[in-house]
Design an enzyme around this catalytic site. Structure first.
Site, PDB file in Angstrom:
ATOM      1  N   GLY A   1       0.842  -1.204   0.000  1.00 19.22           N
ATOM      2  CA  GLY A   1       0.000   0.000   0.000  1.00 19.22           C
ATOM      3  C   GLY A   1       0.869   1.243   0.000  1.00 19.22           C
TER       4      GLY A   1
ATOM      5  N   ASP B   1       0.975   1.837   9.029  1.00 19.50           N
ATOM      6  CA  ASP B   1       0.567   1.037  10.198  1.00 19.50           C
ATOM      7  C   ASP B   1       1.617   1.021  11.311  1.00 19.50           C
ATOM      8  OD1 ASP B   1      -1.572   0.409   8.570  1.00 19.50           O
ATOM      9  OD2 ASP B   1      -0.740  -1.524   7.946  1.00 19.50           O
TER      10      ASP B   1
HETATM   11  O1  F6P Z   1      -0.979  -1.599   5.315  1.00 20.64           O
HETATM   12  C1  F6P Z   1      -1.529  -0.366   5.000  1.00 20.64           C
HETATM   13  C2  F6P Z   1      -3.031  -0.458   4.904  1.00 20.64           C
HETATM   14  O2  F6P Z   1      -3.514   0.834   4.620  1.00 20.64           O
HETATM   15  C3  F6P Z   1      -3.710  -1.058   6.124  1.00 20.64           C
HETATM   16  O3  F6P Z   1      -3.821  -0.157   7.185  1.00 20.64           O
HETATM   17  C4  F6P Z   1      -5.031  -1.481   5.519  1.00 20.64           C
HETATM   18  O4  F6P Z   1      -5.590  -2.570   6.241  1.00 20.64           O
HETATM   19  C5  F6P Z   1      -4.634  -1.929   4.149  1.00 20.64           C
HETATM   20  O5  F6P Z   1      -3.420  -1.305   3.826  1.00 20.64           O
HETATM   21  C6  F6P Z   1      -5.663  -1.600   3.080  1.00 20.64           C
HETATM   22  O6  F6P Z   1      -5.230  -2.122   1.866  1.00 20.64           O
HETATM   23  P1  F6P Z   1      -5.962  -1.828   0.493  1.00 20.64           P
HETATM   24  O7  F6P Z   1      -5.363  -0.583  -0.064  1.00 20.64           O
HETATM   25  O8  F6P Z   1      -5.661  -3.025  -0.326  1.00 20.64           O
HETATM   26  O9  F6P Z   1      -7.424  -1.658   0.763  1.00 20.64           O
END
Ligand code: F6P
Length: 369
Positions: free
Chosen positions: A15, A149
């Site tokens: 992410g 995170d």
């Molecule tokens: O790891 C970063 C994060 O933003 C987490 O806090 C969250 O659970 C996840 O990525 C969300 O991922 P995506 O962008 O795939 O929805």
């Protein structure tokens, strides 16, 4: 003795997080100042593994000119993906099915062919585990810890976290006034996966009255009691921060989508559940707000920008010193190098004896326990 570096490649995976562009820019500048060439791989390793998707090239030359003026921007100019693990790359079969194939050798071959001496990989736990495996297979790799995170082990902080916490805190400041005006309970769900760092830091800074984190399974009755107690003292509104990975003592995590080929489990929905349960138990008007991906956007804070620039330049210095298989990390006040093997597959959660947690207790914040 390793041969000197002449050309490196950079990739950003997982992410996105504010500060990635500052890492890219600082790696490019530090490399160029040593006379090294720098390449950028699109979308993790997709630029190498699926070149057909990139008519203008899956790998681009990163010059000082290309990265000028990007450090303060959110996102990543290289693009990123959390579905592109080269060790388990989702590959479509002729019958329409998708299987995960180990395609790391194609990356090694590409680097040999293009005379790339080393990789700098910025990412979270998934990306750093890939970095560790690639260096085991013979590539020179340095990792840079990124995630809002803050759940990576062996570094005090990752870049992106401070920006996410600052924004969540600002949101709490805004929600205070509307909650108070309407005498409501506002439940604010924040990201963080299986760790409660964002919820805890923003919750305490933003004056939340209850904070629910994965590390402390909560009893909703305790939270309702804390709200009733505030009401009894004439404090007719409350703010509750809930980490997306929080779970009730008797319940389970709320999962929006289970893990599937090439994709990790998606969390979310706990805010609505907590809001409903609190409305039933307190009889109050309750609203849920999900901050979600808003936490990942925006311009990096000063802290994150500086951390990203320190990490990026330290990654280049590591390669210059002949290091490989390490991650740059913050060990206050210095940037240090730690073995990738000690980071991969480990998660840093909020320690139950942390003074930050105790700070909240001393301020009367309810953790639902
Ligand atoms: O790891 C970063 C994060 O933003 C987490 O806090 C969250 O659970 C996840 O990525 C969300 O991922 P995506 O962008 O795939 O929805």
């Amino acid at each position: 003795m390793r041969p000197p570096i002449r050309r490196i490649a950079l990739s950003t995976g997982g992410g996105d997080a504010p500060g990635l562009n500052a890492v890219i820019s600082s790696v490019v500048w530090a490399a160029a100042n040593r006379g090294w060439d720098c390449l950028g791989i699109r979308d993790g390793f997709n630029g190498i593994l699926t070149p057909e998707r990139y008519p203008q090239g899956g790998v681009e030359r990163l010059t000082r000119e290309r990265v000028r003026g990007i450090s303060h921007l959110g996102g990543t100019i290289l693009g990123t993906t959390n579905k592109g693990n080269p060790l388990r790359f989702p590959t479509h079969q002729p019958d329409g099915s998708v299987v995960e194939l180990d395609r790391a050798q194609e990356i090694l071959d590409y680097c040999r062919r293009e005379a790339i001496d080393a990789l700098v990989m910025a990412g979270g736990d998934g990306t750093l585990a890939i970095a560790d495996e690639l260096q085991r297979r013979g590539l020179r790799v340095v990792g840079v810890p990124k995630t809002i995170d803050n759940d990576l082990d062996r570094t005090h902080t990752t870049f992106g976290f401070d920006t996410a916490v600052s924004f969540a805190t600002e949101c709490l400041d805004r929600l205070h006034s509307t909650a108070e005006s309407h005498q409501r309970v506002m439940v604010v769900e924040v990201m963080g996966r299986y760790a409660g760092w964002i919820a805890l830091h923003a919750g305490i800074s933003g004056g939340a009255h209850a904070i629910l984190i994965p590390e402390i399974p909560y009893d909703i009755e305790r939270v309702a009691a804390a709200i009733r107690e505030r009401d009894a003292h004439g404090r007719l509104y409350s703010l509750v921060v809930v980490a997306e990975g929080a779970q009730a003592r008797t319940g389970q995590r709320t999962v929006l989508a289970p893990a599937a080929a090439g994709h990790v489990e998606r969390l979310g929905g706990i805010g609505e559940q907590v809001a409903l349960a609190l409305a039933q138990r307190t009889g109050k008007d309750v609203r849920a707000v999900v901050l979600g991906h808003l936490l990942r956007g925006g311009s990096p804070t000063t802290f994150d920008r500086l951390a990203a620039k320190r990490f990026g330049t330290a990654a280049v210095r590591a390669l210059e010193q002949g290091l490989s298989g390490v991650m740059v990390a913050l060990s206050h006040p210095n940037v240090v190098y730690v073995p990738l093997a000690e980071v991969a597959g480990r998660m840093k959660v909020v320690p139950l004896d942390s003074d930050t947690l105790q700070t909240g207790r001393d301020l009367g914040i309810c953790y639902g326990d």
